[in-house]
Design a protein around this motif. Structure first.
Motif, PDB file in Angstrom:
ATOM      1  N   TYR A  57      35.953  53.817  38.082  1.00  0.00           N
ATOM      2  CA  TYR A  57      35.490  54.121  39.436  1.00  0.00           C
ATOM      3  C   TYR A  57      35.405  52.892  40.325  1.00  0.00           C
ATOM      4  N   ARG A  58      35.705  51.708  39.813  1.00  0.00           N
ATOM      5  CA  ARG A  58      35.710  50.519  40.671  1.00  0.00           C
ATOM      6  C   ARG A  58      36.859  50.651  41.661  1.00  0.00           C
ATOM      7  N   SER A  59      36.571  50.472  42.912  1.00  0.00           N
ATOM      8  CA  SER A  59      37.524  50.826  43.960  1.00  0.00           C
ATOM      9  C   SER A  59      38.662  49.833  44.146  1.00  0.00           C
ATOM     10  N   SER A  60      38.540  48.645  43.571  1.00  0.00           N
ATOM     11  CA  SER A  60      39.620  47.663  43.693  1.00  0.00           C
ATOM     12  C   SER A  60      39.585  46.713  42.508  1.00  0.00           C
ATOM     13  N   LYS A  61      40.694  46.037  42.293  1.00  0.00           N
ATOM     14  CA  LYS A  61      40.755  45.044  41.224  1.00  0.00           C
ATOM     15  C   LYS A  61      39.723  43.954  41.454  1.00  0.00           C
ATOM     16  N   GLU A  62      39.526  43.597  42.711  1.00  0.00           N
ATOM     17  CA  GLU A  62      38.551  42.571  43.084  1.00  0.00           C
ATOM     18  C   GLU A  62      37.169  42.901  42.543  1.00  0.00           C
ATOM     19  N   ILE A  63      36.731  44.119  42.779  1.00  0.00           N
ATOM     20  CA  ILE A  63      35.385  44.537  42.367  1.00  0.00           C
ATOM     21  C   ILE A  63      35.296  44.656  40.855  1.00  0.00           C
ATOM     22  N   ALA A  64      36.347  45.186  40.218  1.00  0.00           N
ATOM     23  CA  ALA A  64      36.338  45.348  38.765  1.00  0.00           C
ATOM     24  C   ALA A  64      36.230  44.001  38.050  1.00  0.00           C
ATOM     25  N   ASN A 180      35.893  52.235  54.012  1.00  0.00           N
ATOM     26  CA  ASN A 180      36.053  50.989  54.758  1.00  0.00           C
ATOM     27  C   ASN A 180      35.668  49.775  53.903  1.00  0.00           C
ATOM     28  N   ALA A 181      34.550  49.905  53.195  1.00  0.00           N
ATOM     29  CA  ALA A 181      34.118  48.809  52.323  1.00  0.00           C
ATOM     30  C   ALA A 181      35.102  48.610  51.179  1.00  0.00           C
ATOM     31  N   ASP A 182      35.609  49.708  50.626  1.00  0.00           N
ATOM     32  CA  ASP A 182      36.569  49.609  49.530  1.00  0.00           C
ATOM     33  C   ASP A 182      37.859  48.931  49.996  1.00  0.00           C
ATOM     34  N   LEU A 183      38.320  49.315  51.172  1.00  0.00           N
ATOM     35  CA  LEU A 183      39.551  48.734  51.718  1.00  0.00           C
ATOM     36  C   LEU A 183      39.398  47.230  51.921  1.00  0.00           C
ATOM     37  N   HIS A 184      38.265  46.818  52.430  1.00  0.00           N
ATOM     38  CA  HIS A 184      38.069  45.398  52.698  1.00  0.00           C
ATOM     39  C   HIS A 184      37.844  44.593  51.417  1.00  0.00           C
ATOM     40  N   SER A 185      37.362  45.240  50.368  1.00  0.00           N
ATOM     41  CA  SER A 185      37.264  44.527  49.089  1.00  0.00           C
ATOM     42  C   SER A 185      38.663  44.210  48.561  1.00  0.00           C
ATOM     43  N   SER A 186      39.631  45.091  48.830  1.00  0.00           N
ATOM     44  CA  SER A 186      41.018  44.832  48.425  1.00  0.00           C
ATOM     45  C   SER A 186      41.615  43.698  49.246  1.00  0.00           C
ATOM     46  N   LYS A 187      41.329  43.697  50.540  1.00  0.00           N
ATOM     47  CA  LYS A 187      41.837  42.638  51.404  1.00  0.00           C
ATOM     48  C   LYS A 187      41.276  41.273  50.998  1.00  0.00           C
ATOM     49  N   HIS A 188      40.064  41.295  50.480  1.00  0.00           N
ATOM     50  CA  HIS A 188      39.404  40.042  50.102  1.00  0.00           C
ATOM     51  C   HIS A 188      40.148  39.305  48.996  1.00  0.00           C
ATOM     52  N   GLU A 189      40.917  40.062  48.179  1.00  0.00           N
ATOM     53  CA  GLU A 189      41.636  39.449  47.067  1.00  0.00           C
ATOM     54  C   GLU A 189      42.605  38.365  47.533  1.00  0.00           C
ATOM     55  N   THR A 190      43.207  38.561  48.704  1.00  0.00           N
ATOM     56  CA  THR A 190      44.210  37.610  49.185  1.00  0.00           C
ATOM     57  C   THR A 190      43.780  36.924  50.476  1.00  0.00           C
ATOM     58  N   GLN A 191      42.524  37.046  50.811  1.00  0.00           N
ATOM     59  CA  GLN A 191      42.020  36.422  52.032  1.00  0.00           C
ATOM     60  C   GLN A 191      42.043  34.903  51.890  1.00  0.00           C
ATOM     61  N   TYR A 192      42.459  34.225  52.946  1.00  0.00           N
ATOM     62  CA  TYR A 192      42.580  32.762  52.865  1.00  0.00           C
ATOM     63  C   TYR A 192      41.213  32.096  52.796  1.00  0.00           C
TER      64      TYR A 192
END
Length: 211
Positions: A57-64, A180-192
């Protein structure tokens, strides 16, 4: 913050309300209680199911990956500081079974082993979760300490309601609704530019054993 969605005290408050009510915290409190219950009843099958669900149920690889990193660090800290035979035996069995140490799962089990009442343990977990989000907001936006304290005060009812809901919620009622929070957790993975390390940093460390 970078996309100007959270820019001040009011927007941070509303963002955290959403995470508490519909997002990660709703899921985590359910998993916390379920893992506590599984350990209390010595129900190994239920525990295995909970551990699998916690990752599914973790919404992104980042969170997992973040959850694994935090879980590993938490277990190592407890093992280094507290002498508890039951806890050590449980960790050894945990490793033997090849589980990844999801943070929320190991918190629930640890609270049970150390005989911390479920209600108090959950309340401490919820307060810690909320305080961490506020602390991040204070540094990122940035905000003053007083504004952070005001947010904590504003969230008192939501914190109490989250605690009450988590204690009576069906243990199979997982799930979130915080796209929205889940989407931004995914974006965080490659954020500069990041305030904290992304678990992508821990790619190789993923294979490391905990104590």
């Amino acid at each position: 913050v970078e996309e100007q969605i959270v820019i001040d005290q009011i927007s941070l408050l509303e963002w955290i309300k959403g995470v508490i009510t519909f997002g990660t915290l709703r899921f985590d409190t359910t998993i916390f209680r379920a893992s506590f219950t599984a350990k209390k009843n010595n129900d190994e099958n239920f525990f295995k199911e909970i551990n699998k669900i916690s990752f599914a149920y973790r919404s992104s690889k980042e969170i997992a990956l973040e959850s694994v990193a935090q879980g590993r660090a938490f277990l190592n800290s407890i093992l280094s500081v507290w002498e508890n035979r039951v806890f050590k035996e449980w960790v050894l069995n945990f490793k033997k079974e090849g589980y990844n140490p999801d943070y929320t799962v190991v918190l629930g089990v640890t609270a049970c082993i150390f005989k911390i009442p479920l209600k108090q343990a959950l309340l401490a977990f919820i307060n810690s979760f909320v305080s961490n989000l506020i602390s991040a907001g204070i540094r990122l936006i940035p905000l003053g300490q007083n504004e952070g304290l005001r947010i904590i005060c504003e969230l008192e009812n939501e914190i109490i309601q989250t605690l009450e809901d988590s204690l009576k919620r069906n243990l199979e009622d997982y799930g979130t609704s915080s796209f929205n929070a889940d989407l931004h957790s995914s974006k965080h993975e490659t954020q500069y530019s990041r305030l904290f390390k992304s678990p992508i940093w821990a790619g190789k460390g993923q294979e490391r054993e905990f104590a």
